[in-house]
Enzyme design. Sequence first.
Site, short mmCIF file in Angstrom:
data_model
loop_
_atom_site.label_atom_id
_atom_site.label_comp_id
_atom_site.label_asym_id
_atom_site.label_seq_id
_atom_site.Cartn_x
_atom_site.Cartn_y
_atom_site.Cartn_z
N ASN A 232 -13.70 24.57 28.38
CA ASN A 232 -14.37 23.42 28.99
C ASN A 232 -14.27 23.61 30.49
OD1 ASN A 232 -15.26 20.99 29.96
ND2 ASN A 232 -13.60 19.75 29.11
N TRP A 233 -15.38 24.01 31.07
CA TRP A 233 -15.36 24.31 32.50
C TRP A 233 -15.36 23.06 33.38
CZ3 TRP A 233 -18.89 29.14 33.81
CH2 TRP A 233 -18.17 30.30 33.45
N LYS A 234 -15.65 21.90 32.78
CA LYS A 234 -15.71 20.66 33.55
C LYS A 234 -16.68 20.83 34.74
CE LYS A 234 -11.14 19.67 31.81
NZ LYS A 234 -9.89 18.97 31.92
N HIS B 240 -14.72 13.21 25.70
CA HIS B 240 -13.59 13.74 26.48
C HIS B 240 -12.91 12.58 27.22
CE1 HIS B 240 -11.24 15.96 29.39
NE2 HIS B 240 -11.36 17.00 28.59
N GLU C 174 -11.81 12.35 30.11
CA GLU C 174 -12.29 12.14 31.49
C GLU C 174 -13.56 11.29 31.48
OE1 GLU C 174 -12.28 16.27 32.62
OE2 GLU C 174 -10.10 16.25 32.59
N GLU D 73 -6.46 16.02 22.37
CA GLU D 73 -6.10 16.27 23.76
C GLU D 73 -5.26 15.11 24.30
OE1 GLU D 73 -8.96 19.29 25.66
OE2 GLU D 73 -9.70 17.31 26.10
N GLY E 73 -4.50 19.13 32.46
CA GLY E 73 -4.47 19.51 33.86
C GLY E 73 -3.14 19.27 34.55
N SER F 186 -3.43 21.83 28.88
CA SER F 186 -2.60 22.88 29.49
C SER F 186 -2.30 24.03 28.52
CB SER F 186 -1.30 22.30 30.04
OG SER F 186 -1.58 21.33 31.05
N GLY G 199 -9.18 23.97 29.41
CA GLY G 199 -9.76 23.66 30.71
C GLY G 199 -9.45 24.75 31.72
N GLY G 200 -8.41 24.53 32.51
CA GLY G 200 -8.06 25.43 33.61
C GLY G 200 -8.04 26.91 33.25
P1 13P Z 1 -6.50 21.83 30.88
O1 13P Z 1 -6.47 23.02 29.94
O2 13P Z 1 -6.88 22.18 32.27
O3 13P Z 1 -5.25 21.02 30.76
O4 13P Z 1 -7.70 20.88 30.34
C1 13P Z 1 -7.75 20.55 29.01
C2 13P Z 1 -9.03 19.87 28.75
O5 13P Z 1 -9.26 18.76 29.20
C3 13P Z 1 -10.03 20.58 27.94
O6 13P Z 1 -11.06 19.74 27.56
#
Ligand code: 13P
Length: 256
Positions: free
Chosen positions: A13-15, A99, A101, A171, A177, A217, A238-239
């Site tokens: 997930n590149w956000k 998600h 967010e 999640e 993050g 994470s 994500g990251g």
């Molecule tokens: P991180 O891997 O950066 O913690 O993000 C997880 C995430 O929100 C994937 O959708």
Amino acid sequence: MNLKYRKTVIAGNWKMNNNLTATKEFADAIKPKLGRHKWCDVVLCVPYVNIPGAVKAFKDAHLAIGAENCHYEDHGAFTGEVTADMLRDVGARYVILGHSERRQYYNETDFAVNKKIKAALNVGLKTIVCVGESLEQREYGVTEELIAYQVKAALTGLDDSAMRHVIIAYEPIWAIGTGKTATAEQAGEVCAHIRFTVRKMYGARVARALTIQYGGSMNAKNAAELLAQPDIDGGLIGGASLKPDDFAAIIAAANQ
Ligand code: 13P
């Protein structure tokens, strides 16, 4: 993972990261490292505007492109929004929905998430549906009830055959993050509870076939341990999905 009954799916997930140039550079860097990864499906969910570019850049790779959201209506006066059909039309195969967010910053409700899932499935997109508790909710001891509620609300009105195109991603908000991963046992427990909830709704066959991801994470170092849990069938990353070496290492961990 349990390869006998269900697919492992590793999704990035590149956000709101990476423009088109960076997308192409990422593709060039990771493609030689992808190998055949025959045990798992690999997905990269990217910002809307980069979907066509990403589809092109990964045309010859065993990796599907997805989106990070969509609207629940199929057309109309919704300035700035995008329909599921538009995503499908430019080559997306998956979409992340619900998600945390989006729930947090854009007030997305369980009701809206349910409508979005239906809209996406209706045009043939696979959905990655996110659920997860905040730190406060975990400390109050309501994680299982909350997750069961989110799962039930998200899946309301979906029949058994629709469930074949649904992935659920657990999640925990406090792990996103932050560098704080849930322990493999904590994550495994909640994923088992998600499967239990789905079993109560749809029976054993649907529950057994459901892919449940962990996200929060997840990285090259902890992926193998998390994926060793019987009810964790992949990751939503994500990251670490922004770094070709790390993302490739997580895919490799899912193929062992
Ligand atoms: P991180 O891997 O950066 O913690 O993000 C997880 C995430 O929100 C994937 O959708």
